[in-house]
Each structure stands twice: as C-alpha cells, then as structure tokens.
Design a protein around this motif. Sequence first.
Motif: not given
Length: 222
Positions: A122, A125, A150-152, A162, A164, A211
């Motif tokens: 990630s 965020n 967050a980007d994963l 991937s 968001t 997180n």
Amino acid sequence: MKRLAIAGLALTATTAGTAPVWAADLPQAPAPAYEAVPAPQQSIDWSGIYVGGNVGWAFGNFDNSSGGVGLGTSTSGVSGGLYTGYNFQVTPNVIVGAEADFSLTDLEESRTNGGLNLQSKSNWNSNIRGRIGYSFDRYMVYGAGGLALADLEVSGNGASDSKTALGWTAGAGAEALVTNNVTTRLEYVYQDFGSQDFNLNGRGVSSDFSNSTVRLGVGYKF
C-alpha cells in the motif's frame, strides 16, 4: 472703650476655639469610590481553517488467503503527508470540526506459501473524518472518525491486481497552540478496509488490510 476691646478679643478667641468642634459635627461627604478594573484575560480561539503536514510510522497488516492457503503478513514503514480542516468552537471548551488528510506510505511485504509467492503493498492512504475535542486554554485532546481510502496491490507469479479500497477510520490525539496561529499535534490513527478480492490470472486472492499510524504534525491556523 478699653473694656469693649477686651470683650471683643475674648469673643474672637472663644469662636476660634470652638470652630473645629463645629466643623467635626457637620455631615462629611463620603470619599469617591472607584470600581477595580479587572485584569485582562486572554481568549484562545480555536475556530477557523487550518492546514499542516505530518510525519510518522505506519504498521500495516495484510491478512491474505488464496484457495484456503494462508498468506498473511505484516510490515511497517514511514508515513508522511498533508492535512486540512476546519474547527468551530461551540463553547470555550468544546470544539467540533471536519478534516481531510493524504499520506504516502512505505508498506510492502512478501510471503510464499502453497506454491504462490505473494507480494502485498500500500503506497498511500487518506482520511475524511469528523473531530470533537475538549480544550484547556491552549491545549486540546480530541477523538476523530470517518471514512478511509487506500491503494492496495497484490502480485504474484507474474501477475498483479490493484484497487482503491474504502474503509473506516478512528483515532485520538492531543494538540497545542504554540502561537495564536501555529499548532503541533501528536495522534494515533487506525484504518480498517475489510476484505478485498483480487484476481491473479484466474487465481483469486482475498486480502483483509488494516493500518495503524502514530504521527506528529505541525499546522497553521488562519
């Protein structure tokens, strides 16, 4: 003639001697009274728009699985970004407001299991949250909560996917007015994005990402 002069002198002396007594018996005007001027009190106003930057340390947890195989991993790294918001001082002690922030993160880790080498990461965020605080003059403690983004990204065996992710956030902190415009803060922020599904060339991967971040910020209040 001499007797008349002597009588006049005697009367004058008698009058002079009794004059102070008569003056003491007369009603006396009271001395003027003055109200004490209260000492000026400093008024701290938390209301207004503010902007700032923060830096901290993030702890990410990727609870991954694929076809019943556990691929969970955790990592930590530096976090840094910007924030902006607005405070409204409802009473001298109660402050409410809204805030948005964006942070870059360095969360990346790999794990191999069941023939799959899976990398999770990630890179950023964001939070959009409400705040409520209680102030003690120049100091405030507060809680905050709202939406998190967050980007994963997961990758493995030559494929990657991937997205968001949308989740929720909660946290608490303490803030101080160093001057009437400059603020500092220390806060803890938790984010939870639930389970997200990824496709690696037909192989499904489920990732439950959360997180935690401890960060220090410096801001400017307009």
